[in-house]
Scaffold this motif. Structure first.
Motif, PDB file in Angstrom:
ATOM      1  N   ALA A 173       0.465  -0.888   0.337  1.00 45.11           N
ATOM      2  CA  ALA A 173      -0.156   0.278   0.121  1.00 45.11           C
ATOM      3  C   ALA A 173       1.113   1.178   0.104  1.00 45.11           C
ATOM      4  CB  ALA A 173      -0.648  -0.275   1.402  1.00 45.11           C
ATOM      5  N   ALA A 174       2.290   1.194   0.454  1.00 43.64           N
ATOM      6  CA  ALA A 174       3.140   2.448   0.483  1.00 43.64           C
ATOM      7  C   ALA A 174       3.346   2.621  -0.670  1.00 43.64           C
ATOM      8  CB  ALA A 174       3.764   2.140   1.587  1.00 43.64           C
ATOM      9  N   GLY A 175       3.825   2.003  -2.053  1.00 45.09           N
ATOM     10  CA  GLY A 175       3.687   2.198  -3.031  1.00 45.09           C
ATOM     11  C   GLY A 175       2.670   1.982  -3.889  1.00 45.09           C
ATOM     12  N   ALA A 176       1.512   1.888  -3.620  1.00 49.38           N
ATOM     13  CA  ALA A 176       0.595   1.815  -4.509  1.00 49.38           C
ATOM     14  C   ALA A 176      -0.490   3.566  -4.203  1.00 49.38           C
ATOM     15  CB  ALA A 176      -0.668   0.719  -4.413  1.00 49.38           C
ATOM     16  N   GLY A 177       0.031   3.819  -2.718  1.00 46.64           N
ATOM     17  CA  GLY A 177      -1.036   4.967  -2.379  1.00 46.64           C
ATOM     18  C   GLY A 177       0.147   6.008  -3.372  1.00 46.64           C
ATOM     19  N   VAL A 178       1.563   5.948  -3.890  1.00 48.34           N
ATOM     20  CA  VAL A 178       2.074   7.392  -4.319  1.00 48.34           C
ATOM     21  C   VAL A 178       1.825   6.917  -5.986  1.00 48.34           C
ATOM     22  CG1 VAL A 178       4.189   8.382  -4.276  1.00 48.34           C
ATOM     23  CG2 VAL A 178       3.529   7.087  -2.737  1.00 48.34           C
ATOM     24  N   LEU A 179       1.648   6.106  -6.227  1.00 45.19           N
ATOM     25  CA  LEU A 179       1.178   5.694  -7.697  1.00 45.19           C
ATOM     26  C   LEU A 179      -0.271   6.427  -8.687  1.00 45.19           C
ATOM     27  CD1 LEU A 179       2.053   1.898  -8.304  1.00 45.19           C
ATOM     28  CD2 LEU A 179       3.173   4.029  -9.511  1.00 45.19           C
ATOM     29  N   MET A 180      -1.260   6.279  -7.865  1.00 49.41           N
ATOM     30  CA  MET A 180      -2.246   6.756  -8.115  1.00 49.41           C
ATOM     31  C   MET A 180      -2.526   8.687  -8.588  1.00 49.41           C
ATOM     32  SD  MET A 180      -4.296   4.917  -8.977  1.00 49.41           S
ATOM     33  CE  MET A 180      -5.817   5.974  -9.669  1.00 49.41           C
ATOM     34  N   PRO A 181      -1.467   9.789  -7.224  1.00 53.62           N
ATOM     35  CA  PRO A 181      -1.511  10.757  -7.541  1.00 53.62           C
ATOM     36  C   PRO A 181      -0.448  11.723  -8.483  1.00 53.62           C
ATOM     37  CG  PRO A 181      -0.979  10.438  -5.167  1.00 53.62           C
ATOM     38  CD  PRO A 181      -1.866   8.691  -5.893  1.00 53.62           C
ATOM     39  N   LEU A 182       0.345  10.154  -8.069  1.00 56.19           N
ATOM     40  CA  LEU A 182       1.648  10.414  -9.475  1.00 56.19           C
ATOM     41  C   LEU A 182       1.312   9.755 -11.134  1.00 56.19           C
ATOM     42  CD1 LEU A 182       5.216  11.069 -10.231  1.00 56.19           C
ATOM     43  CD2 LEU A 182       5.150   8.292  -9.676  1.00 56.19           C
ATOM     44  N   GLY A 183       0.118   9.140 -11.218  1.00 55.11           N
ATOM     45  CA  GLY A 183       0.134   8.886 -12.528  1.00 55.11           C
ATOM     46  C   GLY A 183      -0.643  10.435 -13.024  1.00 55.11           C
ATOM     47  N   THR A 184      -1.488  10.922 -12.083  1.00 51.72           N
ATOM     48  CA  THR A 184      -2.878  11.930 -12.651  1.00 51.72           C
ATOM     49  C   THR A 184      -0.983  13.308 -13.284  1.00 51.72           C
ATOM     50  OG1 THR A 184      -4.506  11.113 -11.134  1.00 51.72           O
ATOM     51  CG2 THR A 184      -4.549  13.312 -11.738  1.00 51.72           C
ATOM     52  N   ASN A 185      -0.536  13.453 -11.863  1.00 53.56           N
ATOM     53  CA  ASN A 185       0.332  14.352 -12.709  1.00 53.56           C
ATOM     54  C   ASN A 185       0.821  14.491 -12.918  1.00 53.56           C
ATOM     55  OD1 ASN A 185       0.501  16.866 -10.470  1.00 53.56           O
ATOM     56  ND2 ASN A 185      -0.038  14.511  -8.760  1.00 53.56           N
ATOM     57  N   VAL A 186       1.637  13.000 -13.346  1.00 52.67           N
ATOM     58  CA  VAL A 186       2.595  13.248 -15.144  1.00 52.67           C
ATOM     59  C   VAL A 186       1.361  13.219 -16.278  1.00 52.67           C
ATOM     60  CG1 VAL A 186       4.025  11.515 -16.687  1.00 52.67           C
ATOM     61  CG2 VAL A 186       4.212  11.480 -13.298  1.00 52.67           C
ATOM     62  N   PHE A 187       0.459  12.958 -16.385  1.00 52.51           N
ATOM     63  CA  PHE A 187      -0.866  12.503 -17.524  1.00 52.51           C
ATOM     64  C   PHE A 187      -0.808  14.031 -17.313  1.00 52.51           C
ATOM     65  CE2 PHE A 187      -0.997   8.719 -18.191  1.00 52.51           C
ATOM     66  CZ  PHE A 187      -1.370   8.089 -19.021  1.00 52.51           C
ATOM     67  N   MET A 188      -0.914  14.674 -16.833  1.00 51.77           N
ATOM     68  CA  MET A 188      -1.591  16.588 -16.283  1.00 51.77           C
ATOM     69  C   MET A 188      -0.437  17.485 -16.861  1.00 51.77           C
ATOM     70  SD  MET A 188      -5.277  16.592 -15.880  1.00 51.77           S
ATOM     71  CE  MET A 188      -5.145  18.403 -15.781  1.00 51.77           C
ATOM     72  N   THR A 189       1.123  16.614 -16.881  1.00 55.81           N
ATOM     73  CA  THR A 189       1.950  17.409 -16.968  1.00 55.81           C
ATOM     74  C   THR A 189       3.041  17.420 -18.538  1.00 55.81           C
ATOM     75  OG1 THR A 189       2.821  18.120 -15.000  1.00 55.81           O
ATOM     76  CG2 THR A 189       4.322  17.812 -16.105  1.00 55.81           C
ATOM     77  N   LEU A 190       2.731  15.923 -18.829  1.00 55.50           N
ATOM     78  CA  LEU A 190       2.988  14.989 -20.467  1.00 55.50           C
ATOM     79  C   LEU A 190       2.522  15.830 -21.553  1.00 55.50           C
ATOM     80  CD1 LEU A 190       3.454  11.774 -19.443  1.00 55.50           C
ATOM     81  CD2 LEU A 190       5.191  13.708 -19.981  1.00 55.50           C
ATOM     82  N   PHE A 191       0.661  16.812 -21.571  1.00 53.21           N
ATOM     83  CA  PHE A 191       0.154  16.496 -22.427  1.00 53.21           C
ATOM     84  C   PHE A 191      -0.322  17.958 -22.425  1.00 53.21           C
ATOM     85  CE2 PHE A 191      -0.144  12.375 -22.360  1.00 53.21           C
ATOM     86  CZ  PHE A 191      -0.259  11.428 -23.028  1.00 53.21           C
ATOM     87  N   PRO A 192      -0.779  18.592 -23.484  1.00 52.89           N
ATOM     88  CA  PRO A 192      -0.987  20.029 -23.313  1.00 52.89           C
ATOM     89  C   PRO A 192      -2.633  19.935 -23.069  1.00 52.89           C
ATOM     90  CG  PRO A 192      -0.986  19.288 -25.297  1.00 52.89           C
ATOM     91  CD  PRO A 192      -0.377  18.702 -24.915  1.00 52.89           C
ATOM     92  N   PRO A 193      -3.188  20.999 -22.518  1.00 54.95           N
ATOM     93  CA  PRO A 193      -5.092  21.355 -22.371  1.00 54.95           C
ATOM     94  C   PRO A 193      -5.541  20.835 -23.107  1.00 54.95           C
ATOM     95  CG  PRO A 193      -3.970  23.337 -20.649  1.00 54.95           C
ATOM     96  CD  PRO A 193      -2.836  22.575 -21.797  1.00 54.95           C
ATOM     97  N   HIS A 194      -5.834  21.247 -24.476  1.00 59.44           N
ATOM     98  CA  HIS A 194      -6.558  20.538 -24.677  1.00 59.44           C
ATOM     99  C   HIS A 194      -6.151  18.884 -25.235  1.00 59.44           C
ATOM    100  CE1 HIS A 194      -2.899  21.865 -27.911  1.00 59.44           C
ATOM    101  NE2 HIS A 194      -3.180  20.786 -28.492  1.00 59.44           N
TER     102      HIS A 194
END
Length: 564
Positions: A173-194
């Motif tokens: 759980a210590a590993g999985a608990g960071v992956l979810m918010p990490l994934g969303t942050n990476v996707f929001m950072t990698l892709f332009p808003p449109h």
């Protein structure tokens, strides 16, 4: 049928990962010529390298750098694989609990800590994820998360008693608990808003398919192999993802190195941990349980102290001022309502299928699988529609289907056919695909780039709490209404009733014993009362879904995202 399904599942996994790779390659940002050679125009990767961050970045692309040494498709692929197996792992244990109770010789309430403990660790880590994103690079967080997940899976695979298994689940759980918010942050950072709608649709493949497939896979393993095989597989895929992460996941971002707020972490841990535990126990022990009441009160006090602490700080660990952004708060409110209806419904339907109708875990999982596949396949398509038309038309369409599908589940009885239930669930899932990821993306797009980690942590935390509340409410409605229906039905018949006496006499002749007839009659009465309790709970879920539908008409149409 089980062997065929397992083969089909393996093929599906391969096809999914190839499709994700293909979509990710098509999403690669175009290069435009400029002075000094080719450069990426739309890339929003926040990365830190020596001399790479300009002193005055452009407004649309803060802290952009060249990504010549970074393969975006590979980053996305390894991230989705890691998130998929981490989310899959959360659902594996539920079906295996009866076997683990026997093997470890523990009570049901003790064994339940394998899921409760996992949830609590996630609930504690997510609120501080914004702090972690500002303190450590994406690459380091991903590698540490997958390392913890791998070692936790190894511990679980070797567990011969409950304490060792519990330690393994906490490490996982210590590993999985960071992956979810990490994934969303990476996707929001990698892709332009449109392009974020389509990108978050890809993320939905992991978030939607994994929890639906998990129980089916577990049911197959439990029926045909030893339960240790599940964790051997998790360890293998965890190690594979870790190795791929070392080779492919090279994203880093500028770090602000905020000061660690120990008191804030204490308040957050006590507040969200107690609240999640209280609501999770309310479904089992009832709302009048002293433990439930005390933990919920402690949780609320802890969250209040955490909020006051963060508001008083110049550089808060979790900036809850994101709630002052009207569009973010409104989409989050709708998201919370939908999550309450969704999580509770996901629990009730397996109870009906397995406890009342007698379907095996594999059969019930296969019934739910087509709907989950529809959600996964439709997610990227819904994301592209979001990029084009905005959230309002998608939310209205999706919530209309979800509300109707949930209402259909209020009509369940002892004779509802297998394929009718499958069709209802497929329709409901199709509607949910148009609301789940798009509503999250709409809220995040309303925030400036620097606030996205805080918005992501806030959104994920409240969804965790909403899932626990929704489950507790619907389970409570089901259990109390079941008891009430059973009492009402029993009061309608007495052994002095001539119709009942005649029926029991005929049934006793068929079964060869009056006692067997009485037991059979009580069993049928209990089943009918339980179904009535379940349908009453689905009525509550229908009301929640309908409320979200009404609110969706007040969402904004397509508007330009915040690029600050």
């Amino acid at each position: 049928m089980s062997t065929t399904f397992l083969f089909g599942y393996i093929v599906f996994m391969l096809v999914t990962f190839l499709a994700v790779n293909l979509i990710a390659r098509r999403a690669r940002q175009p290069r435009v010529a400029g002075a000094g050679g080719p450069a990426l125009d739309e890339t929003l990767i926040e990365a830190e390298a020596v001399g790479a961050i300009p002193a005055a970045p452009a407004p649309q692309a803060q802290a952009t750098i060249s990504t010549e040494n970074i393969s975006i498709p590979k980053v996305i692929t390894v991230l989705l694989i890691g998130m998929f197996i981490a989310i899959l792992n959360q659902t594996l244990i539920n079906v295996a609990l009866p076997v683990l109770i026997n093997d470890f010789n523990v009570t049901t309430s003790t064994a339940q800590w394998l899921t409760t403990g996992f949830m609590l660790v996630n609930g504690i880590l997510i609120p501080i994820s914004a702090f972690l994103m500002r303190s450590y690079t994406f690459r380091r967080l991903f590698l540490v998360s997958m390392t913890l997940f791998f070692f936790g899976s190894v511990i679980c695979s070797m567990a011969m008693n409950f304490p060792v298994m519990m330690i393994g689940r906490v490490v996982q759980a210590a590993g999985a608990g960071v992956l979810m918010p990490l994934g969303t942050n990476v996707f929001m950072t990698l892709f332009p808003p449109h392009k974020r709608g389509a990108a978050m649709g890809m993320l939905g493949i992991a978030m939607i398919l994994a929890p639906a497939i998990g129980p089916t896979i577990t049911g197959y393993v439990i029926q045909n192999y030893d339960w240790h095989v599940m964790f051997y597989a998790m360890a293998f895929f965890g190690l594979l993802t870790l190795l791929l992460g070392f080779a492919w996941f090279k994203l880093i971002q500028p770090l602000s190195k905020p000061k660690f707020d120990a008191l804030g972490v204490v308040f957050s841990t006590i507040g969200f941990g107690s609240l999640l535990y209280g609501f999770s126990e309310a479904g089992n022990d009832g709302w009048d349980s002293p433990v439930v009441i005390s933990t919920i009160v402690i949780g609320l006090l802890g969250i209040a102290a955490f909020a006051l602490r963060e508001l008083a700080m110049d550089d808060p660990m979790l900036n809850i001022r994101v709630l002052k952004v009207p569009e973010f708060s409104f989409t989050l409110f709708i998201n919370v309502i939908v999550t309450m209806a969704l999580f509770g419904g996901m629990l009730l339907l397996p109870i009906y299928l397995q406890s009342i109708r007698g379907f095996s875990p594999v059969d019930s999982g296969l019934l739910l699988l087509p709907g989950s596949l529809i959600m996964g396949i439709t997610g990227p398509f819904a994301g592209r529609l979001f990029d084009r038309f905005g959230i309002r038309p998608l939310a209205i369409f999706g919530l209309t289907l979800m509300t109707y599908g949930t209402w259909e589940l209020t009509q369940l009885d002892l004779n509802t056919s297998y394929y009718s239930i499958m069709g209802i669930y497929m329709l409901r899932s199709f509607g949910m695909a148009f609301i789940m990821m798009p509503i999250m993306t709409a809220g995040m797009n309303a925030l400036p780039m620097k606030m996205i980690p805080h918005g992501n942590a806030t959104q994920n935390t409240l969804r965790q709490v909403a899932g626990s509340i929704g489950t507790a409410i619907l389970v409570t409605v089901m259990t109390r209404q079941t008891t009430a229906h059973l009492a009402d039905d029993a009061n309608q018949f007495t052994t002095l009733d001539p119709t009942l006496s005649q029926h029991l006499g005929e049934l006793g002749q068929q079964l060869g014993s009056p006692q067997a007839a009485s037991v059979s009659w009580l069993t049928q009465l209990t089943k009918q009362a339980t179904i009535s309790g379940i349908t009453d709970a689905f009525w509550v879920a229908t009301v929640l879904s309908a409320l979200a539908l009404v609110l969706s008409f007040f969402l904004h149409g397509k508007k330009e995202p915040n690029l600050d």
